[in-house]
Scaffold this motif. Structure first.
Motif, PDB file in Angstrom:
ATOM      1  N   GLY A 134       0.835  -1.199   0.000  1.00  0.00           N
ATOM      2  CA  GLY A 134       0.000   0.000   0.000  1.00  0.00           C
ATOM      3  C   GLY A 134       0.862   1.238   0.000  1.00  0.00           C
ATOM      4  N   SER A 135       0.246   2.395   0.203  1.00  0.00           N
ATOM      5  CA  SER A 135       1.012   3.644   0.246  1.00  0.00           C
ATOM      6  C   SER A 135       0.412   4.588   1.270  1.00  0.00           C
ATOM      7  CB  SER A 135       1.040   4.328  -1.131  1.00  0.00           C
ATOM      8  OG  SER A 135      -0.253   4.773  -1.502  1.00  0.00           O
ATOM      9  N   ALA A 136       1.270   5.444   1.818  1.00  0.00           N
ATOM     10  CA  ALA A 136       0.838   6.449   2.790  1.00  0.00           C
ATOM     11  C   ALA A 136       2.002   7.391   3.051  1.00  0.00           C
ATOM     12  CB  ALA A 136       0.403   5.808   4.108  1.00  0.00           C
ATOM     13  N   ALA A 137       1.702   8.573   3.535  1.00  0.00           N
ATOM     14  CA  ALA A 137       2.728   9.506   4.008  1.00  0.00           C
ATOM     15  C   ALA A 137       2.352   9.961   5.404  1.00  0.00           C
ATOM     16  CB  ALA A 137       2.849  10.706   3.070  1.00  0.00           C
ATOM     17  N   TRP A 138       3.354  10.076   6.246  1.00  0.00           N
ATOM     18  CA  TRP A 138       3.139  10.560   7.618  1.00  0.00           C
ATOM     19  C   TRP A 138       4.349  11.381   8.013  1.00  0.00           C
ATOM     20  CZ3 TRP A 138       6.302   9.632  11.859  1.00  0.00           C
ATOM     21  CH2 TRP A 138       5.819  10.119  13.089  1.00  0.00           C
ATOM     22  N   ARG A 148      -0.773  13.505   8.032  1.00  0.00           N
ATOM     23  CA  ARG A 148      -0.796  12.279   7.235  1.00  0.00           C
ATOM     24  C   ARG A 148      -1.521  12.535   5.925  1.00  0.00           C
ATOM     25  NH1 ARG A 148      -3.869   6.775   9.222  1.00  0.00           N
ATOM     26  NH2 ARG A 148      -4.316   5.941   7.142  1.00  0.00           N
ATOM     27  N   ALA A 149      -1.131  11.798   4.891  1.00  0.00           N
ATOM     28  CA  ALA A 149      -1.840  11.828   3.616  1.00  0.00           C
ATOM     29  C   ALA A 149      -1.934  10.404   3.097  1.00  0.00           C
ATOM     30  CB  ALA A 149      -1.108  12.704   2.602  1.00  0.00           C
ATOM     31  N   GLY A 150      -3.075  10.044   2.555  1.00  0.00           N
ATOM     32  CA  GLY A 150      -3.272   8.703   2.019  1.00  0.00           C
ATOM     33  C   GLY A 150      -3.367   7.668   3.115  1.00  0.00           C
ATOM     34  N   ALA A 246       4.794  11.403  -4.577  1.00  0.00           N
ATOM     35  CA  ALA A 246       5.299  12.746  -4.290  1.00  0.00           C
ATOM     36  C   ALA A 246       4.166  13.666  -3.872  1.00  0.00           C
ATOM     37  CB  ALA A 246       6.015  13.306  -5.515  1.00  0.00           C
ATOM     38  N   GLY A 247       2.988  13.482  -4.468  1.00  0.00           N
ATOM     39  CA  GLY A 247       1.843  14.293  -4.072  1.00  0.00           C
ATOM     40  C   GLY A 247       1.458  14.071  -2.622  1.00  0.00           C
ATOM     41  N   LEU A 248       1.526  12.822  -2.155  1.00  0.00           N
ATOM     42  CA  LEU A 248       1.250  12.540  -0.742  1.00  0.00           C
ATOM     43  C   LEU A 248       2.289  13.226   0.143  1.00  0.00           C
ATOM     44  CD1 LEU A 248       0.456   8.695  -0.877  1.00  0.00           C
ATOM     45  CD2 LEU A 248      -1.173  10.588  -0.851  1.00  0.00           C
ATOM     46  N   ALA A 249       3.553  13.147  -0.278  1.00  0.00           N
ATOM     47  CA  ALA A 249       4.626  13.764   0.505  1.00  0.00           C
ATOM     48  C   ALA A 249       4.464  15.274   0.559  1.00  0.00           C
ATOM     49  CB  ALA A 249       5.981  13.404  -0.104  1.00  0.00           C
ATOM     50  N   GLU A 250       4.187  15.887  -0.584  1.00  0.00           N
ATOM     51  CA  GLU A 250       4.060  17.342  -0.613  1.00  0.00           C
ATOM     52  C   GLU A 250       2.921  17.811   0.276  1.00  0.00           C
ATOM     53  OE1 GLU A 250       3.258  21.106  -3.638  1.00  0.00           O
ATOM     54  OE2 GLU A 250       3.226  19.063  -4.433  1.00  0.00           O
ATOM     55  N   GLN A 251       1.804  17.122   0.215  1.00  0.00           N
ATOM     56  CA  GLN A 251       0.664  17.505   1.061  1.00  0.00           C
ATOM     57  C   GLN A 251       1.052  17.489   2.534  1.00  0.00           C
ATOM     58  OE1 GLN A 251      -2.986  15.244   0.409  1.00  0.00           O
ATOM     59  NE2 GLN A 251      -3.566  15.506   2.553  1.00  0.00           N
ATOM     60  N   ALA A 278      11.278   9.632 -10.500  1.00  0.00           N
ATOM     61  CA  ALA A 278      10.032  10.373 -10.708  1.00  0.00           C
ATOM     62  C   ALA A 278       9.590  11.059  -9.424  1.00  0.00           C
ATOM     63  CB  ALA A 278       8.941   9.427 -11.214  1.00  0.00           C
ATOM     64  N   PHE A 279       9.782  10.394  -8.306  1.00  0.00           N
ATOM     65  CA  PHE A 279       9.431  10.933  -6.991  1.00  0.00           C
ATOM     66  C   PHE A 279      10.256  12.182  -6.693  1.00  0.00           C
ATOM     67  CE2 PHE A 279      10.046  10.743  -2.295  1.00  0.00           C
ATOM     68  CZ  PHE A 279       8.723  10.776  -1.869  1.00  0.00           C
ATOM     69  N   ARG A 280      11.557  12.058  -6.863  1.00  0.00           N
ATOM     70  CA  ARG A 280      12.445  13.198  -6.617  1.00  0.00           C
ATOM     71  C   ARG A 280      12.132  14.357  -7.567  1.00  0.00           C
ATOM     72  NH1 ARG A 280      16.795   9.225  -5.937  1.00  0.00           N
ATOM     73  NH2 ARG A 280      17.597   9.297  -3.804  1.00  0.00           N
ATOM     74  N   GLY A 281      11.902  14.041  -8.830  1.00  0.00           N
ATOM     75  CA  GLY A 281      11.645  15.081  -9.814  1.00  0.00           C
ATOM     76  C   GLY A 281      10.378  15.863  -9.513  1.00  0.00           C
ATOM     77  N   ALA A 282       9.322  15.145  -9.120  1.00  0.00           N
ATOM     78  CA  ALA A 282       8.071  15.820  -8.802  1.00  0.00           C
ATOM     79  C   ALA A 282       8.212  16.702  -7.573  1.00  0.00           C
ATOM     80  CB  ALA A 282       6.959  14.794  -8.602  1.00  0.00           C
ATOM     81  N   LEU A 283       8.946  16.226  -6.576  1.00  0.00           N
ATOM     82  CA  LEU A 283       9.133  17.030  -5.369  1.00  0.00           C
ATOM     83  C   LEU A 283      10.041  18.231  -5.645  1.00  0.00           C
ATOM     84  CD1 LEU A 283       9.363  14.301  -2.586  1.00  0.00           C
ATOM     85  CD2 LEU A 283       7.537  15.962  -2.946  1.00  0.00           C
TER      86      LEU A 283
END
Length: 310
Positions: A134-138, A148-150, A246-251, A278-283
């Motif tokens: 799964g995925s999540a950011a905290w 937290r996001a996701g 990256a969107g979860l991280a940015e949020q 892709a993650f690094r580039g988006a951030l």
């Protein structure tokens, strides 16, 4: 962050700092347990998932029994467990109750698994991004605020996860079928992996009780392999996964009012360079440049978390 503590007995409490500590990382596919004595890992074992959001309670109980049979219970001062889907105090307490019988008298702490990841990255503040089944950011800032996001589970989210990639491989194959196109390399790999001979049969298989979140998350490797072999749609899926994570991280970074670090971990996050890029580039496009890929498994963050408890 939601968590549950089952206190140790008075004798165990006095020896938490010097007694054995067991760290558990309970994911959607497997459970990893490490036994630390005097801060040194002396046993490291993995079994099937013990997360009751992914397996039955009976299966979780069996897997925990197998794990503690391998790494030992007995003289343990503390168990610190991180698990996906720990969204309420009741979630944490239910898992702690399954663990406690294996370690009589020990203090048992259960938290969301993203907390392990941040600690394993050597950070006490920042944002952890899980990219596994799964995925999540905290994250947490210096004032102690958390965000937290996701992490909503596969029916509501899990974008950029192994499950998401597996499902998108199925969708890609079905779209080609509807368009009258022959199976491409990703579809052929998927059919072989699933043991079926036509894309149309993927529909019933996807909805079958014989498959589930873990089964389709394990198909993510087919997308990674196809992307590495030059398959453009698979490359696009991996890159989309990186952007979604990256969107979860940015949020989460914005909610906390920090600049980083952002630490990417779990199976996909640690092992797929195309996704990392892709993650690094988006951030970077969002002005977030302190981005790291976890270099050790999340369970090794347990000792830092125990120390932070005081």
């Amino acid at each position: 962050m939601t968590h549950s503590d089952i206190p140790a007995s008075p004798a165990a409490s006095a020896s938490v700092a010097s007694g054995a500590v067991i760290g558990l990382d309970i994911g959607g596919t497997k459970t990893r347990g490490v036994r630390f004595e005097a801060g040194t890992p002396v046993a490291d074992e993995s079994v099937g998932s013990a997360n009751v959001q992914n397996v039955s309670q009976d299966e979780a109980v069996r897997n925990l029994a197998e794990l503690f049979g391998r790494i030992g219970g007995g003289d343990v001062a503390q168990v610190y467990a991180g698990a996906g889907g720990i969204d309420t105090d009741d979630d944490a307490a239910a898992l702690a109750a399954l663990i406690a019988p294996h370690v009589p008298g020990a203090k048992v702490t259960v938290v969301h698994d993203s907390r392990l990841l941040l600690a394993a990255g050597g950070a006490s503040t920042g944002v952890a991004v899980i990219a596994g089944t799964g995925s999540a950011a905290w994250g947490k800032n210096s004032r102690g605020a958390e965000a937290r996001a996701g992490g909503w589970g596969y029916l509501l989210g899990d974008e950029g996860s192994g499950y998401w990639l597996g499902r998108e491989a199925v969708r890609h194959s079905l779209r080609r079928m509807n368009q009258g196109l022959e199976p491409d390399e990703l579809t052929r790999a998927l059919l072989d992996s699933c043991g079926v001979d036509h894309p149309n049969k993927l529909i019933a298989l996807f909805h079958s009780p014989r498959t589930g979140r873990r089964f389709w998350a394990q198909r993510a490797r087919l997308v990674v392999e196809a992307a590495d072999a030059g398959h453009a749609p698979s490359r696009a899926l991996i890159e989309q996964a990186g952007r979604d994570l990256a969107g979860l991280a940015e949020q989460t970074v914005r909610q906390l009012g920090i600049e980083g670090p952002v630490i990417l971990g779990s199976g996909l996050g640690m092992n797929v360079p195309r996704l990392q890029d892709a993650f690094r580039g988006a951030l970077a496009g969002a002005g977030i440049t302190d981005v790291r890929v976890l270099q050790q498994e999340p369970v090794f963050g347990v000792l830092q978390l125990v120390a932070e408890q005081g």
